[in-house]
Design a protein around this motif. Structure first.
Motif, mmCIF file in Angstrom:
data_model
loop_
_atom_site.group_PDB
_atom_site.id
_atom_site.type_symbol
_atom_site.label_atom_id
_atom_site.label_comp_id
_atom_site.label_asym_id
_atom_site.label_seq_id
_atom_site.Cartn_x
_atom_site.Cartn_y
_atom_site.Cartn_z
ATOM 1 N N LYS A 318 0.818 -1.212 0.000
ATOM 2 C CA LYS A 318 0.000 0.000 0.000
ATOM 3 C C LYS A 318 0.851 1.261 0.000
ATOM 4 N N GLY A 319 1.893 1.274 0.842
ATOM 5 C CA GLY A 319 2.789 2.429 0.870
ATOM 6 C C GLY A 319 2.146 3.673 1.459
ATOM 7 N N SER A 320 2.977 4.677 1.684
ATOM 8 C CA SER A 320 2.490 5.924 2.272
ATOM 9 C C SER A 320 1.970 6.900 1.227
ATOM 10 N N LYS A 321 2.166 6.577 -0.054
ATOM 11 C CA LYS A 321 1.749 7.491 -1.123
ATOM 12 C C LYS A 321 0.529 6.980 -1.888
ATOM 13 N N VAL A 322 0.134 5.723 -1.656
ATOM 14 C CA VAL A 322 -0.997 5.129 -2.360
ATOM 15 C C VAL A 322 -2.283 5.518 -1.634
ATOM 16 N N GLN A 323 -3.115 6.309 -2.301
ATOM 17 C CA GLN A 323 -4.333 6.796 -1.665
ATOM 18 C C GLN A 323 -5.367 5.685 -1.533
#
Length: 371
Positions: A318-323
């Motif tokens: 998911k990551g911190s940039k995937v909305q």
């Protein structure tokens, strides 16, 4: 431990520098877990049975006697380890400033001839069974199998090893700093280590030396056989549950009877070089952050896929940039002034069949620039 209104924190400490070595038991006290007073070391190498080190262990409040420390002493340069006992020099001292190691008692446990004495350490807090026998665990390994030996005692002085370890797991390597304690099936209170019965499960935690992470399982403790059987809710090994998916190791819990809670302390070691640690004069940190996030609605939460079993993998996906529907949101920690570099600690909310599931992540590699 919590004793007569005072919290006592013992920790591995090098009084001569900000690098590993010259290890003693540091000792600090507090009445609120926030404001601390550093005292003189509780334990330091001073006897033949701990000449080469006073390593990790635990404290137990023995009814009618008071606090007792069990710790690992290193007896020679080959790192042969034994389990030792220390008691307060004066139990009327509210801070228990001085501790003694009775020669007539120590060491209380030594490795049998068929055991490897160099991988034999970190005794747990003791618990008292219905048969009135005290029990402790000591971490070890056999080849690549991690295990926890179990010892019993009538008087907290003479200890006898059980025929079989309480539990073991192949390919996990050395089990350091084992922890074993009950948790309630209902409610959120902590429990004294000696609590057993149908209303509790047990947690077995191990610090795996090969990975430097904290792994735990929840399962059933069969006292009349002194065996622990993990539930099938998580893997019993490297792919299993962890206390924390960041830099967190060698933790120890204790029961706080003043508020009926169990508290876990862990070691967070930074990635600074040895030279940087020497320059700044300290190494290793403790942190406590409380933050509240509020939402007008949870309707946008994405569906939770029950096939997601590894939180670390999901964080990477998911990551911190995937909305997402509800997230990511959180904090930017270790941030430079203009946010050229930072470490996000972020959350996502998912909707399962009958509850919401929270995913907590961090990304120590995140750089804002050029992204």
């Amino acid at each position: 431990m919590y004793y007569k209104g005072v919290y006592h924190l013992f920790y591995q400490y090098n009084p001569k520098g900000a690098v590993w070595g010259n290890i003693v038991w540091g000792h600090s006290v507090s009445k609120d877990l926030i404001n601390w007073k550093e005292l003189q070391p509780a334990l330091y190498p001073s006897k033949p049975f701990d000449k080469y080190g006073c390593w990790s262990g635990s404290a137990t409040i023995v009814p009618g006697q008071g606090p007792v420390i069990l710790y690992t002493g290193v007896v020679d340069k080959r790192s042969n380890e034994v389990q030792c006992i220390a008691i307060p020099a004066n139990t009327s001292d509210p801070f228990l400033t001085k501790w003694v190691k009775p020669n007539r008692l120590n060491p209380i446990v030594t490795a049998d001839h068929n055991m490897n004495g160099s991988v034999f350490r970190d005794p747990t807090t003791a618990w008292l069974g219905k048969d009135r026998l005290w029990r402790i665990l000591v971490g070890s390994k056999h080849d690549d199998t991690g295990l926890a030996y179990l010892y019993r005692s009538k008087d907290f002085v003479k200890w006898t090893r059980a025929k079989h370890p309480i539990h073991s797991a192949k390919t996990t390597g050395m089990w350091e700093c084992p922890d074993f304690y009950p948790v309630p099936l209902q409610g959120k209170n902590g429990l004294d280590a000696s609590m057993i019965g149908d209303s509790v499960k047990h947690v077995l935690k191990n610090s795996l030396d090969m990975t430097r992470y904290e792994y735990y399982t929840v399962g059933t403790y069969i006292q009349n056989k002194d065996k622990y059987i993990p539930d099938n809710t998580s893997e019993d090994g490297w792919g299993g549950l962890r206390y924390d998916y960041g830099n967190f190791y060698a933790s120890k819990s204790f029961f706080d009877p003043s508020k009926n809670r169990r508290i876990i302390w862990g070691w967070a070691n930074e990635s600074d070089t040895k030279e940087d640690d020497v320059k700044k004069g300290w190494a290793g940190i403790q942190a406590d952050v409380e933050v509240t996030f509020s939402f007008s609605s949870l309707d946008k939460a994405e569906a939770f896929d029950p096939n997601w079993v590894n939180a670390e993998d999901l964080c990477a996906q998911k990551g911190s940039k995937v909305q997402g529907g509800l997230g990511p949101f959180g904090l930017l920690t270790l941030a430079s002034k203009k946010l050229e570099e930072y470490t996000p600690v972020f959350f996502r909310v998912f909707k399962a069949s009958n509850k919401h599931v929270i995913l907590m992540c961090s990304d120590a590699k995140r750089l804002l620039s050029n992204n």
